[in-house]
Design an enzyme around this catalytic site. Structure first.
Site, PDB file in Angstrom:
ATOM      1  N   THR A 163       1.296  -1.445   0.157  1.00  0.00           N
ATOM      2  CA  THR A 163      -0.386  -0.130  -0.240  1.00  0.00           C
ATOM      3  C   THR A 163       0.730   1.072   0.036  1.00  0.00           C
ATOM      4  O   THR A 163       0.497   2.382  -0.883  1.00  0.00           O
ATOM      5  CB  THR A 163      -0.979   0.209   0.894  1.00  0.00           C
ATOM      6  OG1 THR A 163      -1.547  -1.091   1.539  1.00  0.00           O
ATOM      7  CG2 THR A 163      -1.819   1.546   0.920  1.00  0.00           C
ATOM      8  N   LYS A 191       6.185   1.616  12.343  1.00  0.00           N
ATOM      9  CA  LYS A 191       6.078   2.196  14.136  1.00  0.00           C
ATOM     10  C   LYS A 191       6.468   0.905  14.772  1.00  0.00           C
ATOM     11  O   LYS A 191       6.676   1.252  15.873  1.00  0.00           O
ATOM     12  CB  LYS A 191       4.578   3.038  14.702  1.00  0.00           C
ATOM     13  CG  LYS A 191       3.387   1.417  14.123  1.00  0.00           C
ATOM     14  CD  LYS A 191       2.808   1.535  13.079  1.00  0.00           C
ATOM     15  CE  LYS A 191       1.904   0.758  12.354  1.00  0.00           C
ATOM     16  NZ  LYS A 191       1.188   1.097  11.021  1.00  0.00           N
ATOM     17  N   GLU A 213       8.123  10.382  10.139  1.00  0.00           N
ATOM     18  CA  GLU A 213       6.919  10.711   9.947  1.00  0.00           C
ATOM     19  C   GLU A 213       5.590  10.055   9.697  1.00  0.00           C
ATOM     20  O   GLU A 213       4.570   9.672  10.218  1.00  0.00           O
ATOM     21  CB  GLU A 213       6.473  12.099   8.594  1.00  0.00           C
ATOM     22  CG  GLU A 213       6.282  13.008   9.093  1.00  0.00           C
ATOM     23  CD  GLU A 213       5.216  13.638  10.141  1.00  0.00           C
ATOM     24  OE1 GLU A 213       6.493  14.961  10.278  1.00  0.00           O
ATOM     25  OE2 GLU A 213       4.881  13.103  11.367  1.00  0.00           O
ATOM     26  N   ASP A 262      -0.787  -1.273  17.693  1.00  0.00           N
ATOM     27  CA  ASP A 262      -0.196  -0.653  17.586  1.00  0.00           C
ATOM     28  C   ASP A 262      -0.950   0.773  17.838  1.00  0.00           C
ATOM     29  O   ASP A 262       1.042   1.870  17.609  1.00  0.00           O
ATOM     30  CB  ASP A 262      -1.456  -1.445  15.955  1.00  0.00           C
ATOM     31  CG  ASP A 262      -1.109   0.664  14.690  1.00  0.00           C
ATOM     32  OD1 ASP A 262      -0.283   0.262  13.926  1.00  0.00           O
ATOM     33  OD2 ASP A 262      -1.870   1.014  14.852  1.00  0.00           O
ATOM     34  N   LYS A 311       2.845   4.074  18.419  1.00  0.00           N
ATOM     35  CA  LYS A 311       2.813   5.313  18.159  1.00  0.00           C
ATOM     36  C   LYS A 311       2.907   6.095  18.857  1.00  0.00           C
ATOM     37  O   LYS A 311       3.407   7.449  19.409  1.00  0.00           O
ATOM     38  CB  LYS A 311       1.929   5.784  17.053  1.00  0.00           C
ATOM     39  CG  LYS A 311       2.069   4.713  15.956  1.00  0.00           C
ATOM     40  CD  LYS A 311      -0.034   4.861  15.141  1.00  0.00           C
ATOM     41  CE  LYS A 311      -0.314   4.164  13.820  1.00  0.00           C
ATOM     42  NZ  LYS A 311      -1.395   3.525  13.526  1.00  0.00           N
TER      43      LYS A 311
HETATM   44  P1  NAP Z   1       1.520  -4.250   2.516  1.00  0.00           P
HETATM   45  O1  NAP Z   1       0.729  -3.453   1.455  1.00  0.00           O
HETATM   46  O2  NAP Z   1       1.636  -5.447   3.313  1.00  0.00           O
HETATM   47  O3  NAP Z   1       2.691  -4.395   2.010  1.00  0.00           O
HETATM   48  C1  NAP Z   1       3.848  -5.013   3.037  1.00  0.00           C
HETATM   49  C2  NAP Z   1       4.969  -5.043   1.798  1.00  0.00           C
HETATM   50  O4  NAP Z   1       6.417  -5.262   1.806  1.00  0.00           O
HETATM   51  C3  NAP Z   1       5.135  -5.498   0.380  1.00  0.00           C
HETATM   52  O5  NAP Z   1       5.633  -4.783  -1.340  1.00  0.00           O
HETATM   53  C4  NAP Z   1       5.869  -7.173   0.617  1.00  0.00           C
HETATM   54  O6  NAP Z   1       5.817  -7.614  -0.547  1.00  0.00           O
HETATM   55  C5  NAP Z   1       6.555  -6.496   1.483  1.00  0.00           C
HETATM   56  N1  NAP Z   1       7.952  -7.368   2.006  1.00  0.00           N
HETATM   57  C6  NAP Z   1       7.165  -8.103   3.003  1.00  0.00           C
HETATM   58  N2  NAP Z   1       8.611  -8.611   4.016  1.00  0.00           N
HETATM   59  C7  NAP Z   1       9.434  -8.643   3.407  1.00  0.00           C
HETATM   60  C8  NAP Z   1      10.415  -9.109   2.603  1.00  0.00           C
HETATM   61  N3  NAP Z   1      10.905 -10.215   3.726  1.00  0.00           N
HETATM   62  N4  NAP Z   1      11.258  -8.836   2.463  1.00  0.00           N
HETATM   63  C9  NAP Z   1      11.004  -7.726   0.804  1.00  0.00           C
HETATM   64  N5  NAP Z   1       9.647  -6.875   0.972  1.00  0.00           N
HETATM   65  C10 NAP Z   1       8.911  -7.555   2.042  1.00  0.00           C
HETATM   66  O7  NAP Z   1       2.267  -3.035   3.428  1.00  0.00           O
HETATM   67  P2  NAP Z   1       1.962  -1.575   4.129  1.00  0.00           P
HETATM   68  O8  NAP Z   1       0.370  -1.069   4.624  1.00  0.00           O
HETATM   69  O9  NAP Z   1       2.368  -0.906   3.108  1.00  0.00           O
HETATM   70  O10 NAP Z   1       2.284  -1.069   4.929  1.00  0.00           O
HETATM   71  C11 NAP Z   1       4.090  -1.175   5.407  1.00  0.00           C
HETATM   72  C12 NAP Z   1       4.840  -0.497   6.043  1.00  0.00           C
HETATM   73  O11 NAP Z   1       3.791   0.650   6.536  1.00  0.00           O
HETATM   74  C13 NAP Z   1       4.525  -1.163   7.414  1.00  0.00           C
HETATM   75  O12 NAP Z   1       5.704  -0.588   8.991  1.00  0.00           O
HETATM   76  C14 NAP Z   1       2.977  -0.630   7.607  1.00  0.00           C
HETATM   77  O13 NAP Z   1       3.258  -0.574   9.186  1.00  0.00           O
HETATM   78  C15 NAP Z   1       3.353   0.839   7.572  1.00  0.00           C
HETATM   79  N6  NAP Z   1       2.320   1.988   7.777  1.00  0.00           N
HETATM   80  C16 NAP Z   1       1.391   1.205   7.311  1.00  0.00           C
HETATM   81  C17 NAP Z   1       0.226   2.136   6.772  1.00  0.00           C
HETATM   82  C18 NAP Z   1      -0.755   2.119   5.961  1.00  0.00           C
HETATM   83  O14 NAP Z   1      -1.764   2.547   5.646  1.00  0.00           O
HETATM   84  N7  NAP Z   1      -1.231   0.797   5.286  1.00  0.00           N
HETATM   85  C19 NAP Z   1       0.215   3.499   7.645  1.00  0.00           C
HETATM   86  C20 NAP Z   1       1.325   4.089   8.281  1.00  0.00           C
HETATM   87  C21 NAP Z   1       2.353   2.878   8.658  1.00  0.00           C
HETATM   88  P3  NAP Z   1       4.771  -8.584  -1.538  1.00  0.00           P
HETATM   89  O15 NAP Z   1       3.496  -6.843  -2.315  1.00  0.00           O
HETATM   90  O16 NAP Z   1       5.857  -8.962  -2.470  1.00  0.00           O
HETATM   91  O17 NAP Z   1       4.739  -9.517  -1.234  1.00  0.00           O
HETATM   92  N1  HSE Z   2      -3.946  -0.462  11.370  1.00  0.00           N
HETATM   93  C1  HSE Z   2      -3.451   0.792  11.696  1.00  0.00           C
HETATM   94  C2  HSE Z   2      -4.817   1.405  11.892  1.00  0.00           C
HETATM   95  C3  HSE Z   2      -3.014   1.641  10.129  1.00  0.00           C
HETATM   96  O1  HSE Z   2      -5.840   0.993  11.703  1.00  0.00           O
HETATM   97  O2  HSE Z   2      -4.699   3.383  11.626  1.00  0.00           O
HETATM   98  C4  HSE Z   2      -2.111   2.645   9.989  1.00  0.00           C
HETATM   99  O3  HSE Z   2      -0.910   3.110  11.256  1.00  0.00           O
END
Ligand code: NAP
Ligand code: HSE
Length: 428
Positions: free
Chosen positions: A14, A107, A131, A203, A207
């Site tokens: 994402t 986080k 951030e 989670d 934060k």
């Molecule tokens: P996600 O959609 O699950 O994507 C994770 C990505 O990491 C995928 O592309 C996955 O590969 C890759 N990955 C996982 N394990 C790996 C490994 N061992 N080697 C190489 N690549 C690997 O996660 P996300 O929602 O984007 O979140 C990413 C980070 O941002 C996390 O720390 C999350 O807590 C943080 N975050 C997310 C949000 C949100 O709204 N989503 C908000 C704030 C913070 P594949 O695609 O090939 O499976």
């Molecule tokens: N799972 C988290 C939430 C994603 O619902 O706020 C963003 O950190």
């Protein structure tokens, strides 16, 4: 002409895809604002040939995030994989040791290894920016670390998990049970792969621990956060709270007191008319109180592709412009080890219980509260048809220790049907 800033992005989910899109779609704007081009040299994810909705064919591919992090053509390692340990931590450490700057949205990693990573970044004279790790698109890290740097911060609090706020507000608006809305949120993809991270308050506690360090100049102390999830909240609690002019939020509060640092993440009642009380759906809100600024409120999307990638890009732009700041607002080796406050600041509490409907039941509860030194502020007994009387009590300010003493004693009165629900009423 200045040289481009070259990124290596690990994680194309994402957030990673959102970052790639901004870099492609806003190339001119970024160049104008940063004074140099932002480019992507290489990327990494688990599966190479997955359709991600963006063309990544122009970037070199690395199966191993550590190899990506240490490439010669990478100036900034952008960690968007997640997970407190494993490849995220290994690649972040490798990047910093190799003299790369790091931007992360992780986080969990910072809450647990923040001190170690900050030390490593500063020892290598590199930036470690995060951030996006707290409250998604809301620039709370920049606000605390820069705009509010002249303030003695007294309290930071907020709703920092969008999924929980969605569940609680949807229960209220649709009149659905926790279980029904949990299933709905899961089907909509709102919850983390392990939903307990969201609904268990973990989670949001990650934060809060990060914000505490930045706000109070203390070492990150995730283990010092008292955590309670939203699973105990029933639709009746939401309705009773609304009847009394409150709403229930999974609220994080970090506060420096004479007794030490208080950090708690728990469902609480807040006044319905307050900014926190009015927060709907998956939105986040962070409230900061400082010696000179007073109270400020920041509100916005706490998650999702665009808002989270926006926060990542803010960090990338700062690095491109040459901004270098200590990771937690002051050098890592000057961060204090704050004593943990052994008891929370006294507050009123909301108590809901079902009593056996027999003479003297209520009197026994009042006695137990009185013996613990707890004074009743408001009380209601609701209509009922069976032999269980639903009773609601709002106490005057009391300590959690006194409340626990009363709750233990209630257990042995023989008049309480199930363990009472006890929620703090937070003054916001
Ligand atoms: P996600 O959609 O699950 O994507 C994770 C990505 O990491 C995928 O592309 C996955 O590969 C890759 N990955 C996982 N394990 C790996 C490994 N061992 N080697 C190489 N690549 C690997 O996660 P996300 O929602 O984007 O979140 C990413 C980070 O941002 C996390 O720390 C999350 O807590 C943080 N975050 C997310 C949000 C949100 O709204 N989503 C908000 C704030 C913070 P594949 O695609 O090939 O499976
Ligand atoms: N799972 C988290 C939430 C994603 O619902 O706020 C963003 O950190």
């Amino acid at each position: 002409m200045s040289t481009p800033l070259r990124l290596g992005i690990a994680g194309l989910g994402t957030v990673g895809v959102g970052v790639v899109k901004i870099i492609r779609q806003q190339a001119t704007l970024l160049q104008n604002r940063c004074g140099r081009e932002i480019t992507i040299s290489a990327v990494s994810a688990r599966t190479r040939d997955k359709d991600r909705g963006v063309n990544i064919g122009a970037y070199a591919w690395e199966d191993d995030p550590v190899a990506l992090a240490t490439r010669d053509d990478v100036d900034v390692f952008v960690e968007l994989m997640g997970g407190s340990d494993g490849p995220a931590k290994a690649a972040t450490e490798a990047a910093l040791a190799a003299g790369k700057h790091v931007v992360t949205a992780n986080k969990a990693m910072l809450a647990i290894h923040g001190q170690l990573l900050a030390g490593l970044a500063e020892a290598n004279d590199r930036a470690l920016r995060y951030e996006a790790a707290v409250a998604g698109g809301i620039p709370i890290i920049k606000s605390l670390g820069e705009g509010l740097a002249g303030n003695d911060i007294t309290r930071v609090m907020g709703v920092m998990n969008g999924s929980c706020n969605y569940i609680l507000t949807r229960m209220e608006s649709a009149g659905l049970t926790y279980e029904e809305v949990f299933d709905e949120a899961n089907a909509l993809g709102y919850l983390e792969a392990d939903p307990e991270l969201d609904v268990g308050g973990i989670d949001a506690a990650h934060k809060l621990a990060i914000l505490s360090a930045l706000a109070f100049g203390t070492r990150v102390d995730f283990d010092g956060v008292e955590i309670e999830g939203i699973g105990c909240v029933k639709i009746e609690d939401i309705r009773h709270a609304a009847d009394m002019g409150y709403r229930i939020k999974l609220l994080g509060v970090a506060q420096m007191t004479g007794r030490g640092l208080e950090q708690r993440m728990a469902p609480c009642l807040v006044p319905a008319a307050s900014p926190l009380g009015q927060l709907e759906g998956g939105t986040n809100m962070v409230v900061v109180e400082g010696s000179d600024v007073g109270q400020i409120v920041l509100r916005g999307a706490g998650a999702g592709e665009g808002p989270t990638a926006s926060a990542v890009m803010g960090d990338v732009c700062d690095i491109a412009r040459g901004l270098r700041l200590p990771v937690f607002g002051q050098p890592a080796d000057t961060l204090a080890t704050a004593p943990r406050a052994q008891s929370a600041t006294p507050a009123p509490y909301y108590l809901r219980m079902a009593l056996h409907d027999k003479p003297g039941a209520l009197a026994k509860i009042a006695t137990v509260l009185g013996e613990a030194g707890i004074s009743i502020h408001r009380m209601r007994q609701y209509d009922h048809t069976d032999d269980q009387a639903p009773v609601l009590i709002v106490t005057h300010k009391t300590t959690r220790a006194a409340l626990n003493q009363a709750l233990d004693a209630m257990d042995s009165t023989g008049v309480v049907v199930d363990a009472p629900v006890a929620l703090r009423i937070e003054s916001v």
